[in-house]
Design a protein around this motif. Sequence first.
Motif, PDB file in Angstrom:
ATOM      1  N   GLY A  56       0.780  -1.223   0.000  1.00  0.00           N
ATOM      2  CA  GLY A  56       0.000   0.000   0.000  1.00  0.00           C
ATOM      3  C   GLY A  56       0.809   1.270   0.000  1.00  0.00           C
ATOM      4  N   GLY A  57       2.118   1.161  -0.125  1.00  0.00           N
ATOM      5  CA  GLY A  57       2.959   2.347  -0.156  1.00  0.00           C
ATOM      6  C   GLY A  57       2.851   3.077  -1.487  1.00  0.00           C
ATOM      7  N   THR A  58       3.342   4.288  -1.515  1.00  0.00           N
ATOM      8  CA  THR A  58       3.403   5.082  -2.737  1.00  0.00           C
ATOM      9  C   THR A  58       4.816   4.993  -3.284  1.00  0.00           C
ATOM     10  N   ALA A  59       4.944   4.676  -4.561  1.00  0.00           N
ATOM     11  CA  ALA A  59       6.263   4.541  -5.180  1.00  0.00           C
ATOM     12  C   ALA A  59       7.075   5.814  -4.992  1.00  0.00           C
ATOM     13  N   GLY A  60       8.320   5.654  -4.548  1.00  0.00           N
ATOM     14  CA  GLY A  60       9.212   6.777  -4.377  1.00  0.00           C
ATOM     15  C   GLY A  60       9.163   7.452  -3.021  1.00  0.00           C
ATOM     16  N   VAL A  84      16.032 -11.186   0.425  1.00  0.00           N
ATOM     17  CA  VAL A  84      15.515 -11.919  -0.727  1.00  0.00           C
ATOM     18  C   VAL A  84      14.052 -11.527  -0.882  1.00  0.00           C
ATOM     19  N   LEU A  85      13.747 -10.877  -2.008  1.00  0.00           N
ATOM     20  CA  LEU A  85      12.382 -10.428  -2.287  1.00  0.00           C
ATOM     21  C   LEU A  85      11.778 -11.293  -3.378  1.00  0.00           C
ATOM     22  N   ASP A  86      10.564 -11.778  -3.123  1.00  0.00           N
ATOM     23  CA  ASP A  86       9.829 -12.598  -4.084  1.00  0.00           C
ATOM     24  C   ASP A  86       8.487 -11.938  -4.362  1.00  0.00           C
ATOM     25  N   GLU A  87       8.135 -11.790  -5.628  1.00  0.00           N
ATOM     26  CA  GLU A  87       6.823 -11.261  -6.031  1.00  0.00           C
ATOM     27  C   GLU A  87       5.950 -12.455  -6.370  1.00  0.00           C
ATOM     28  N   VAL A  88       4.805 -12.612  -5.676  1.00  0.00           N
ATOM     29  CA  VAL A  88       4.006 -13.835  -5.797  1.00  0.00           C
ATOM     30  C   VAL A  88       2.605 -13.646  -6.381  1.00  0.00           C
ATOM     31  N   LEU A  89       2.201 -12.422  -6.687  1.00  0.00           N
ATOM     32  CA  LEU A  89       0.841 -12.192  -7.181  1.00  0.00           C
ATOM     33  C   LEU A  89       0.789 -11.676  -8.618  1.00  0.00           C
ATOM     34  N   ALA A  90       1.851 -11.880  -9.386  1.00  0.00           N
ATOM     35  CA  ALA A  90       1.918 -11.474 -10.789  1.00  0.00           C
ATOM     36  C   ALA A  90       1.733  -9.969 -10.979  1.00  0.00           C
ATOM     37  N   GLY A  91       2.113  -9.199  -9.953  1.00  0.00           N
ATOM     38  CA  GLY A  91       2.067  -7.742 -10.066  1.00  0.00           C
ATOM     39  C   GLY A  91       3.437  -7.203 -10.446  1.00  0.00           C
ATOM     40  N   THR A  92       3.531  -5.896 -10.562  1.00  0.00           N
ATOM     41  CA  THR A  92       4.814  -5.249 -10.841  1.00  0.00           C
ATOM     42  C   THR A  92       5.029  -4.149  -9.801  1.00  0.00           C
ATOM     43  N   PRO A  93       5.292  -4.539  -8.568  1.00  0.00           N
ATOM     44  CA  PRO A  93       5.388  -3.563  -7.489  1.00  0.00           C
ATOM     45  C   PRO A  93       6.697  -2.790  -7.488  1.00  0.00           C
ATOM     46  N   THR A  94       6.649  -1.652  -6.843  1.00  0.00           N
ATOM     47  CA  THR A  94       7.844  -0.903  -6.488  1.00  0.00           C
ATOM     48  C   THR A  94       8.065  -1.133  -5.005  1.00  0.00           C
ATOM     49  N   VAL A  95       9.302  -1.424  -4.615  1.00  0.00           N
ATOM     50  CA  VAL A  95       9.639  -1.603  -3.205  1.00  0.00           C
ATOM     51  C   VAL A  95      10.524  -0.439  -2.788  1.00  0.00           C
ATOM     52  N   ASP A  96      10.110   0.264  -1.750  1.00  0.00           N
ATOM     53  CA  ASP A  96      10.903   1.354  -1.191  1.00  0.00           C
ATOM     54  C   ASP A  96      11.387   0.927   0.180  1.00  0.00           C
ATOM     55  N   GLY A  97      12.606   1.299   0.511  1.00  0.00           N
ATOM     56  CA  GLY A  97      13.131   0.894   1.801  1.00  0.00           C
ATOM     57  C   GLY A  97      14.233   1.793   2.297  1.00  0.00           C
ATOM     58  N   LEU A  98      14.581   1.567   3.548  1.00  0.00           N
ATOM     59  CA  LEU A  98      15.624   2.314   4.221  1.00  0.00           C
ATOM     60  C   LEU A  98      16.375   1.335   5.103  1.00  0.00           C
TER      61      LEU A  98
END
Length: 105
Positions: A56-60, A84-98
């Motif tokens: 539910g985050g906003t990209a960037g 290790v990040l795995d995408e499991v719902l056939a989406g194209t998410p953006t992951v933001d982190g710190l």
Amino acid sequence: MTANQLGLNPLSGWQYEYLPWPAQIILLMRATTTGVRNTVYSGSETIQERTPMQGGGTAGVTPSELNTPAISFQAAAGDRLKLVLDEVLAGTPTVDGLIIANPLY
């Protein structure tokens, strides 16, 4: 991330991928969809098993400790930090982190 991408390690090649000193690590990560699973390693230890990442985050937008659960642990000098990040719902998410790595001197 791409749809159904597995095994993405965003820390690969980072200058502190192998810690030069013992540190207190704080990870804040959030994705734009709910289909990302993350696993966290420090050296030979599994810090967090494959777990759904907050969605539910906003990209960037950089996540904050006010609204994103922190993963906090201590790591030894020389440990390899690995996500290790795995995408499991056939989406194209953006992951933001710190990542905050505070030396334990």
